[in-house]
Design a protein around this motif. Structure first.
Motif, PDB file in Angstrom:
ATOM      1  N   GLY A 107       0.779  -1.235   0.000  1.00  0.00           N
ATOM      2  CA  GLY A 107       0.000   0.000   0.000  1.00  0.00           C
ATOM      3  C   GLY A 107       0.807   1.279   0.000  1.00  0.00           C
ATOM      4  O   GLY A 107       0.238   2.368   0.131  1.00  0.00           O
TER       5      GLY A 107
ATOM      6  N   TYR B 216      -4.770   2.405   6.476  1.00  0.00           N
ATOM      7  CA  TYR B 216      -4.557   1.086   7.058  1.00  0.00           C
ATOM      8  C   TYR B 216      -5.569   0.734   8.148  1.00  0.00           C
ATOM      9  O   TYR B 216      -5.615  -0.400   8.615  1.00  0.00           O
ATOM     10  CB  TYR B 216      -3.129   0.981   7.606  1.00  0.00           C
ATOM     11  CG  TYR B 216      -2.079   1.063   6.522  1.00  0.00           C
ATOM     12  CD1 TYR B 216      -1.718  -0.054   5.795  1.00  0.00           C
ATOM     13  CD2 TYR B 216      -1.461   2.275   6.206  1.00  0.00           C
ATOM     14  CE1 TYR B 216      -0.766   0.007   4.792  1.00  0.00           C
ATOM     15  CE2 TYR B 216      -0.512   2.366   5.193  1.00  0.00           C
ATOM     16  CZ  TYR B 216      -0.165   1.222   4.493  1.00  0.00           C
ATOM     17  OH  TYR B 216       0.777   1.296   3.485  1.00  0.00           O
TER      18      TYR B 216
ATOM     19  N   THR C 171      -3.205   5.151   1.150  1.00  0.00           N
ATOM     20  CA  THR C 171      -3.718   3.978   1.860  1.00  0.00           C
ATOM     21  C   THR C 171      -4.132   4.307   3.286  1.00  0.00           C
ATOM     22  O   THR C 171      -3.368   4.910   4.041  1.00  0.00           O
ATOM     23  CB  THR C 171      -2.655   2.860   1.875  1.00  0.00           C
ATOM     24  OG1 THR C 171      -2.278   2.572   0.530  1.00  0.00           O
ATOM     25  CG2 THR C 171      -3.179   1.609   2.543  1.00  0.00           C
TER      26      THR C 171
ATOM     27  N   THR D  87      -9.558  -2.238   3.150  1.00  0.00           N
ATOM     28  CA  THR D  87      -8.140  -2.132   2.779  1.00  0.00           C
ATOM     29  C   THR D  87      -7.330  -3.234   3.451  1.00  0.00           C
ATOM     30  O   THR D  87      -6.472  -3.867   2.821  1.00  0.00           O
ATOM     31  CB  THR D  87      -7.591  -0.751   3.190  1.00  0.00           C
ATOM     32  OG1 THR D  87      -8.309   0.262   2.480  1.00  0.00           O
ATOM     33  CG2 THR D  87      -6.109  -0.639   2.873  1.00  0.00           C
TER      34      THR D  87
ATOM     35  N   VAL E 151      -3.607   1.515  -3.189  1.00  0.00           N
ATOM     36  CA  VAL E 151      -4.119   0.141  -3.213  1.00  0.00           C
ATOM     37  C   VAL E 151      -5.475   0.109  -3.901  1.00  0.00           C
ATOM     38  O   VAL E 151      -6.249   1.074  -3.837  1.00  0.00           O
ATOM     39  CB  VAL E 151      -4.207  -0.420  -1.766  1.00  0.00           C
ATOM     40  CG1 VAL E 151      -5.188   0.391  -0.924  1.00  0.00           C
ATOM     41  CG2 VAL E 151      -4.584  -1.888  -1.762  1.00  0.00           C
TER      42      VAL E 151
END
Length: 435
Positions: free
Chosen positions: A118, A134, A132, A139, A122
């Motif tokens: 990522g 997280y 990204t 994701t 992504v």
């Protein structure tokens, strides 16, 4: 006849050995931490390697070219790397397993397979997400799926050394793009980003390692961090990671990096990126001597900190950045056929061309080799710089041998000789092309 038969049997035996998947592990004992490959201590003399002809950028893929083209490109590059003593290259996902095997079986060079995790965005639910998150459940699911599929596809590949997750993804928490920038100075901002964006990322990295280990345990798993930023969070969240990989540019010395990683993480340190550019911003010209100087000093410190050398004992090697110049690095989408000399970030550790308030790091000039023009078929020649010949001597040194005295070994490496070698070799290559 008997001699020929014995040679044939030896060839078959050697081929069978080379075709086997390596058993790679991390060993931690009273001497320190080591990487062990098929029962033998293994010092990573690595190189960040890619293939981007002048005029192309990150959208170009060698692996989508014809097999004949790929083979010709690999044969040219890997023969140079083998001659240099490189035993492993860092390559991003996209390379097919057959080429990892080809590189190993023909040149004895292992591959560290790198999933960006990522770092540059992504694909989530068929939508590209450039930055990204997280913490996002979708994701997380996507990244765990990608790394699981990677291990399933590559786990039995001869020539695979280890897996690497990310590329200084902690820096990506601050930056929106891939190009290196100066880092923010505000400590409160760093702490806020670390807790709110970094901690979920590191936790997910550890979850990914656990998922990958459930599929295969024959190769270690490393993460790639930008320097030691957020190392305390890493210590809390990444307990199942085998190796701490780090992109580190501190100039002539890594200073306290080995000891900090040993005390905070108790894991081996692998330098996934380090080195110097070959352009002097003060003199405004190429500076091969300085590049060789910094690379030699960095490698000496790495060797001094391997197991059994009396220092931190946790270094297992490194991947010099990088094999050839990246002409697309500065603008990324513009002036791809211009070797840009604009420095994009500042680093006081590289004193030979540093001035306060001025940038001195030239992203397009980190090549250990200078990149030549592309021919009509899309291939190009490389011209080794002085650093190539310095590192060739470095990689001959075995730090695990009882006969090796590091001070003497490194003292015998002469940068002046390497500069002359590089100059003469370029002249010979140019002559051979003209003829």
């Amino acid at each position: 006849m008997k001699t020929n038969f014995l040679k044939f049997i030896l060839f078959l035996f050697t081929s069978a050995v080379l075709a086997q998947t390596a058993n790679v592990s991390v060993v931690n004992n009273e001497e320190g931490m080591k990487l062990v490959v098929n029962g033998n201590d293994f010092m990573i003399n690595g190189m960040n390697w890619d293939y981007f002809p002048i005029g192309t950028n990150y959208s170009y893929s060698l692996w989508s070219q014809s097999d004949a083209f790929i083979k010709e490109a690999l044969d040219a590059e890997m023969s140079l790397l083998k001659n240099m003593g490189v035993n492993s290259i860092r390559v991003y996902t996209g390379i097919q397993p057959k080429w990892i095997q080809y590189i190993y079986e023909n040149y004895g060079i292992y591959t560290m397979l790198n999933h960006p995790f990522g770092r540059y965005g992504v694909m989530v639910n068929n939508t590209w997400v450039p930055v990204t998150n997280y913490s996002d459940e979708a994701t997380q699911k996507q990244l765990l799926l990608e790394v699981s599929e990677m291990v399933e596809a590559y786990k039995n590949t001869p020539g695979l050394l280890l897996y690497l997750l990310g590329n200084e993804n902690n820096y990506g928490l601050f930056w929106a793009g891939a190009e290196t920038e100066d880092f923010p100075d505000d400590e409160h901002e760093k702490q806020f980003i670390g807790e709110n964006r970094g901690r979920p990322m590191y936790k997910l990295m550890n979850d990914a390692v656990l998922k990958m280990k459930s599929i295969s345990t024959s190769h270690p798993f490393a993460i790639c961090n930008g320097d030691v930023l957020f190392i305390d969070i890493i210590a809390e969240e990444c307990k199942d990671v085998d190796i701490f990989g780090v992109n580190m540019y501190r100039g002539i010395s890594f200073v306290d990096a080995f000891q900090v990683v040993k005390e905070k993480l108790n894991k081996p340190i692998l330098f996934t990126e380090f080195g110097s550019d070959a352009f002097n911003t003060i003199k405004n010209k190429e500076d091969q001597k300085s590049q060789a100087y910094y690379n030699l000093a960095n490698w000496k410190e790495i060797y001094e900190n391997v197991a059994g050398q009396g220092k931190a004992g946790n270094a297992i090697g490194g991947y010099t950045f990088q094999f050839s110049d990246g002409w697309w690095k500065h603008g990324q989408t513009t002036d791809l056929d211009i070797h840009d000399t604009h420095a994009s970030w500042a680093n006081a550790g590289y004193k030979k061309d540093y001035k306060p308030g001025k940038n001195n790091m030239n992203e397009e000039w980190f090549g250990i080799c200078e990149k030549g023009p592309t021919n009509s078929r899309g291939l190009y020649k490389l011209y080794p710089r002085a650093a190539y010949y310095v590192l060739k001597e470095v990689h001959k040194i075995n730090p695990y041998s009882e006969k090796t005295t590091l001070d003497n070994a490194f003292k015998n490496i002469k940068i002046k000789n390497a500069v002359l070698l590089a100059r003469n070799e370029k002249e010979n290559i140019v002559k051979s092309i003209k003829n």
